[in-house]
Design an enzyme around this catalytic site. Structure first.
Site: not given
Length: 296
Positions: A202, A183, A135, A140
């Site tokens: 993700s 996010e 993730h 990110h």
């Protein structure tokens, strides 16, 4: 530096999940990753890269390629840092798990991005509650190669340090901004809506749901609207917010948030799926917007 990094995960009790925080900064134990660890990365990487073209924003895909990530094996933080630091001055650092809020904000404010050193187990391949290496690294890190988004993340970290000194309500407002942008954010490109939020890129299921399902709301970016909106962590999102560009995020973080926090303290929070008459709604996948009173 801790010589032997721990794998810090949520604690599950008979009363539910309890987040466990760790502050340790660790060297990535790359030589200790098992064949299963590398296979998990490869499976997840290949699966996401298969479905993201045409769904993820152009900047994300280009940045991930520029960093040299591949499905071959778990990337080395040290090699990624050579590219990332040169591009935008950011540095990846290994952590054991969830960080306390102030520690997290301080790292972002100083262009350090914490990446969980461990990857999910094979039986967790489709879902894991807390952020893991996949993730963090896959979702990110690529956009930190984009100078505008990199500046936004630094500004967010500085805002977080300030909000931490103001109080819990301010932190809640700011957390919602992170959730609905970093996010779970969507962006309007010339050829339609695309994903940039790490929690979406993700996740195979959320990548499809966010753009193609008729269920969620897709609303034009509005800072105070976002800060009022609650969210769920245990299901697909009921609402996504759409930016027109990464520059819009920078512009949103320029004002002093202190009076915004004061205004929001006098307003009720909004459920995740609630719509307002003032919302500008986007059609799924098309990038076309229209008012909520239209016949949709």
């Amino acid at each position: 530096m801790n010589s032997q990094p721990r794998r810090v995960e949520n604690l599950h009790t008979d009363k539910g999940k309890v987040p466990v925080y760790a502050t340790g900064i660790v060297e990535q134990p790359w030589d200790d990753y098992s064949d299963d660890d590398h296979a998990t990365w490869s499976t997840l990487y290949a699966r996401q890269r298969e479905i993201l073209p045409g769904r993820a924003c152009d900047e994300f895909l280009a940045a991930q390629d520029a960093m040299g990530m591949s499905a071959d094996h778990i990337p080395k933080f040290s090699e990624l840092n050579q590219v990332l630091t040169t591009a935008t001055g950011w540095t990846l650092m290994g952590v054991e798990g969830l960080l306390p809020e102030l520690d997290f904000f301080d790292h972002l404010a100083n262009r350090r991005f914490p990446v969980t050193w461990w990857i999910r187990k094979p039986e967790q391949i489709d879902y894991i509650e807390e952020p893991d290496l996949f993730h963090d690294l896959f979702g990110h890190v690529p956009l930190l190669m984009n100078p505008v988004f990199a500046d936004y993340m630094e500004a967010y970290g500085k805002g977080g340090v300030k909000a931490h000194g103001i109080g819990a309500d301010a932190l809640q407002n700011l957390t919602r901004l992170y959730w609905y942008t970093v996010e779970f954010g969507l962006i309007q490109q010339a050829d339609g809506l695309r994903i940039y939020g790490s929690g979406i890129v993700s996740s195979k299921g959320e990548s499809v749901h966010s753009l193609e399902s008729a269920a969620p709301n897709r609303i034009g970016f509005d800072l105070e609207r976002i800060m009022r909106t609650r969210y769920r962590i245990d299901s697909y999102q009921k609402t996504y917010f759409v930016i027109d560009s990464f520059e819009q995020l920078i512009q949103a973080t320029q004002p002093d948030f202190t009076p915004i926090y004061a205004r929001l303290s006098r307003q009720a929070s909004l459920p995740a799926g609630e719509m307002l008459e003032s919302d500008r709604v986007y059609q799924r996948g098309t990038g076309e917007g229209w008012p909520t009173d239209a016949d949709v």
